[in-house]
Scaffold this active site. Structure first.
Site, PDB file in Angstrom:
ATOM      1  N   HIS A   1      14.471-147.339  10.984  1.00 45.98           N
ATOM      2  CA  HIS A   1      15.784-147.399  10.322  1.00 45.98           C
ATOM      3  C   HIS A   1      16.746-146.437  11.003  1.00 45.98           C
ATOM      4  O   HIS A   1      16.353-145.358  11.425  1.00 45.98           O
ATOM      5  CB  HIS A   1      15.633-147.033   8.845  1.00 45.98           C
TER       6      HIS A   1
ATOM      7  N   THR B   1      18.642-155.057   4.153  1.00 47.99           N
ATOM      8  CA  THR B   1      17.236-155.445   3.942  1.00 47.99           C
ATOM      9  C   THR B   1      17.100-156.389   2.748  1.00 47.99           C
ATOM     10  O   THR B   1      16.354-157.373   2.800  1.00 47.99           O
ATOM     11  CB  THR B   1      16.366-154.205   3.640  1.00 47.99           C
TER      12      THR B   1
END
Ligand code: GP9
Ligand code: MN
Length: 655
Positions: free
Chosen positions: A419, A304
Site C-alpha cells: 500500500h 479496495t
C-alpha cells in the site's frame, strides 16, 4: 455566592459564565471518552491535537443554540441539549464497548435488532462509574435548581450569534487541518473511526444523517418499473459460457486474493535484471493458470472496497464516494449469497479493523458468514505497517481459520503490505529499491516483491493443507498503486513518456485464475474487473443469465470487449477514449473522434445502467431464479461473545 447574582446585568453575565463552564466540561468529558473508551488509532501530533480540538466546534454550535432563549427557557434548553448530547456520547460508548464501532442512522433504524444482538449483555456493558458521562448535566441541573444559574429575562442575540460563529470557524479550521492530514476525508469517507478521530463524534453523527438522507431520497423515488429497463439491457448483452470451461470447477472451494495496489506493468518486470514478482510470473507462464494481462481496474474513490464490490457483484462502484459506505443497506446479489444455496460457507479475511470501509456492514449485505478482521490476528508492532497486518503473518495466521471452515467455501483475502507509500521495515525485504528520484516508485518494487513472496508462502501452505487441489484461486490487483503524480519516475521505469494514453494503460491490474485440473495460459482479451465474477460463476457451473450484472465471461467466445473505466473513458481492442481524445489502442496514435463515438455511448450506457441499480437500489425489486435473499440480521461479526467487562479493563469499567 448567591449575592453575585442579584443585579440583572450580573445574572446575564453569570448565565454566560455557566454556559462557558458547560461548554468546557462537555468538551473535556468528550475528550476523556475518546481517550478511555475508543480505540481511534492516533498516529501523529496533528491527530492528537485534532482529537482534543474536535469536540469544541459541535459543543459551541449545539449548546450555543440555547443562548437564543431567555430566562427559564434558556436553562431548560441548555440542560436538554446537554442531556441529549451526553446521551448520544454515552450510547456510542456503550455500543463501542460491544461492537467496536459507532452508532449510525441504519443502526438506529434497526435498534430493535441490534438491541437483540446486545441482548442481556447490554447491561453488563454499563458500569456505575458511567455516571461520569452525566456529571456536567447533573451539575447544570443543580445550579439551575439552586437558582445559581438563572438566565436573565432580557437577552441580546449577539452572544448567541458570536458563539455559533466561533463554533463554525473552529469547525472549518478543524476540517482544514484534517483534510491536510487525510485528503478526501469527507468524499471518500473511508472509516467511521477516521471521521470520529478527525471531526469528532457529534460532527460524525451530523455527517451520517446527511449522507443517509441523500441516499434515502434517491431510493424512495424508484419503483418496480425501473428494473425492467436494466433487465432488458443486461439480458440483451449476455455472453453465454464457453462449454469447454462451464462447470469445470463445480463444487470446488473459492479463494479470492485482493492484491493491494498491484498493477500489470510489474508482472515480468525486471529491475536491474531481477524479477520483481518471480512467483506471479511463474504462475503466468506455467500454462496451468489463466493469466489475464489486459484487465483494467474500474474502481473509484472506494479503492479496495470498490474492487471488492465489483468482484462480488459484477456492478460498477459509484463515481463519487464508496458503495461500501453509503449503500451498504441496499440489496445486492453478492456471490457469497448466490453460492449459499449451493451449500457454500463464506468468509472474508483482512488484517485491518472491521469498520474500515464499513466492511462489517457491507459484508452482511453480501452474505458473508464470517469476517476475520484484525481482532483475529496478532497486530503487534513488528507484524503491522501502513494500514495493518503485513501480508506474510496475515496469510500464515489465516491458515488455521481457513482450514477450520466447512467446505465448500467462498473466501476472500485482502492483502495490505503493498500500500502507498510502500515503505517497508528493513528486515522485511532484501530486494533492491528502484533507482529513480522518486521514493514512492522506488519502494513499490520492494513491497510488490514482498507481496509476491507472501503469495508464494500462501500457495505452499494451501498445497500442504491439501486445499490446493480442490480450490479455485483468483488473484486480482485491486487498483493502481502509483498515481499520476509519479509519472516522471514511471517514465523512467517503463521507458515511455506517460501520456494520458499510457497512463490509461497503467490502469491495468493483473488477474489470475487457477482451476485445479484445467490448463490455463496467458489470455489477452480486453476486460474489466466486472468480468471476473461471470467468469468464475461459469467455471463453478452457475449460469449468469438470470443475474443483473455488468460483466461478461472472459473465457466466453462472445466476451464483450468495450470496457468502461469508472470515469466514463473506455478501452477496447481497437479504440481507446481518454477524456475527449480517441486513440488507436494498438499504437496509441490519435484517431478520428467519430471512431470512438459508438463505443463511448455503449460504455456510458453501461455505467448508467449500473448506477441505476446502485443508486435506486433496484435489486430489491428483482430476484434471480433460485436466489435466497439475504437477511442482514442473520449476520454479525462480533468476535467475542463474552461480556465486555471480562475482556477489557480501564477507567469506568468494572473488572
Ligand atoms: C484498508 C485497505 C486499504 O482496509 O482496504 O485501503 P485502500 O486505500 O487501498 O482502499
Ligand atoms: Mn487498495
Amino acid at each position: 455566592m448567591g449575592k453575585l447574582f442579584k443585579s440583572p446585568g450580573k445574572v446575564a453575565k453569570s448565565s454566560l459564565a455557566v454556559f462557558f463552564l458547560t461548554v468546557i466540561l462537555f468538551w473535556l468529558k468528550t475528550y476523556i471518552a475518546y481517550r478511555i473508551e475508543f480505540n481511534l488509532g492516533i498516529n501523529n501530533d496533528i491527530q492528537r491535537f485534532l482529537l482534543f480540538l474536535n469536540p469544541l466546534s459541535s459543543t459551541l454550535v449545539f449548546l450555543g443554540f440555547a443562548l437564543f432563549f431567555k430566562g427559564k427557557w434558556q436553562s431548560g434548553i441548555l440542560i436538554g441539549l446537554n442531556l441529549f448530547l451526553s446521551f448520544l456520547l454515552y450510547a456510542n460508548v456503550v455500543y463501542y464497548r460491544f461492537f467496536n464501532d459507532f452508532i449510525t442512522v441504519p443502526v438506529l433504524m434497526q435498534a430493535k435488532v441490534n438491541g437483540g444482538q446486545l441482548g442481556d449483555s447490554a447491561l453488563s456493558l454499563m458500569s456505575p462509574w458511567d455516571i461520569f458521562y452525566f456529571t456536567d448535566t447533573l451539575l447544570l441541573l443543580f445550579l439551575a435548581v439552586r437558582k445559581w444559574y438563572k438566565p436573565g429575562k432580557k437577552i441580546s442575540r449577539k452572544p448567541a450569534l458570536a458563539v455559533i460563529a466561533a463554533g463554525i470557524i473552529v469547525f472549518f479550521i478543524n476540517l482544514e487541518i484534517a483534510e491536510n492530514d487525510r485528503p478526501d476525508l469527507l468524499t471518500r469517507s473511508f472509516d467511521r473511526n477516521y471521521l470520529v478521530k478527525y471531526l469528532g463524534a457529534y460532527n460524525f453523527t451530523v455527517y451520517d444523517i446527511v449522507q443517509n438522507a441523500k441516499s434515502a431520497s434517491q431510493r424512495a423515488l424508484a419503483d418496480n418499473n425501473d428494473v425492467t429497463e436494466v433487465e432488458n439491457y443486461v439480458k440483451a448483452k449476455y455472453s453465454p459460457p464457453n462449454p469447454e470451461y462451464f462447470g469445470k470447477a463445480k463444487g470446488m472451494n473459492v479463494i479470492y486474493v485482493s492484491m493491494e495496489s498491484l498493477q500489470t506493468f510489474i508482472i515480468d518486470y525486471k529491475l536491474n535484471g531481477k524479477e520483481v514478482t518471480p512467483f506471479l510470473n511463474s504462475l503466468a507462464h506455467s500454462g496451468k493458470t489463466f493469466y489475464f494481462d489486459n484487465i483494467v481496474n474500474q474502481t473509484g474513490q472506494g479503492k479496495t472496497s470498490d474492487a471488492e464490490f465489483i468482484m462480488d457483484t459484477s456492478l460498477y462502484p459509484m463515481s463519487q464516494g464508496a458503495v461500501y459506505v453509503t449503500k451498504a443497506q441496499n440489496t445486492f446479489h453478492g456471490t457469497p449469497a448466490i453460492l449459499k444455496s449451493q451449500g457454500y460457507t463464506s468468509a472474508a479475511f483482512h488484517g485491518n479493523y472491521k469498520t474500515f470501509w464499513n466492511r462489517n456492514e457491507m459484508y452482511k449485505t453480501m452474505g458473508y458468514d464470517k469476517f476475520f478482521d484484525a481482532e483475529y490476528y496478532n497486530m503487534s508492532d513488528e507484524n503491522t505497517k501502513n494500514y495493518g497486518l503485513k501480508d506474510k503473518p496475515f496469510f500464515k495466521e489465516s491458515m488455521s481459520m481457513l482450514t477450520g471452515l466447512p467446505q465448500p467455501f467462498y473466501t476472500k483475502f485482502i492483502t495490505l503490505s503493498n500500500h502507498f507509500p510502500f515503505k517497508m521495515d528493513e528486515w522485511d525485504t532484501d530486494f533492491p529499491a528502484g533507482e529513480t528520484d522518486n521514493d514512492v516508485v522506488n519502494h513499490y518494487f520492494q513491497s510488490a516483491n514482498y507481496m509476491d513472496q507472501a503469495l508464494q508462502q500462501f500457495f505452499n501452505d494451501l498445497k500442504e493443507s491439501g486445499l490446493y487441489d480442490q480450490t479455485v484461486v483468483v488473484l486480482y490487483g485491486d487498483h493502481y498503486g502509483i498515481s499520476e503524480n509519479h509519472n516522471e519516475a514511471m517514465a523512467e521505469v517503463t521507458g515511455k513518456e506517460i501520456t494520458p494514453f499510457e497512463y490509461a494503460k497503467l490502469q491495468r491490474v493483473p488477474v489470475f485464475i487457477h482451476v485445479p485440473g484445467v490448463d490455463g495460459g496467458i489470455v489477452h482479451n480486453v476486460g474489466g474487473q466486472v468480468d471476473v465474477r461471470p467468469t468464475l460463476l461459469h467455471l463453478l457451473g452457475i449460469d449468469t443469465k438470470n443475474h443483473l450484472e455488468m460483466g461478461s465471461d472472459l473465457l466466453s467466445d462472445k466476451h464483450r470487449e468495450v470496457v468502461p473505466f469508472r470515469n466514463g473513458n473506455f478501452i477496447s481492442p481497437e479504440y481507446t477514449q481518454i477524456e475527449e481524445t480517441c486513440y488507436f489502442t494498438e499504437t496509441g496514435e490519435i484517431a478520428e473522434a467519430n471512431a470512438c463515438k459508438l463505443f463511448s455511448d455503449q460504455a456510458k450506457k453501461e455505467l448508467e445502467m449500473s448506477d441505476n441499480i446502485v443508486y435506486k437500489d433496484l435489486l430489491r425489486f428483482y430476484k434471480p431464479e433460485g436466489f435466497i435473499p439475504v437477511n442482514r440480521n442473520d449476520y454479525s461479526y462480533v468476535k467475542k461473545e463474552v461480556p465486555y467487562k471480562e475482556e477489557r479493563s480501564g477507567p469506568g469499567i468494572q473488572k
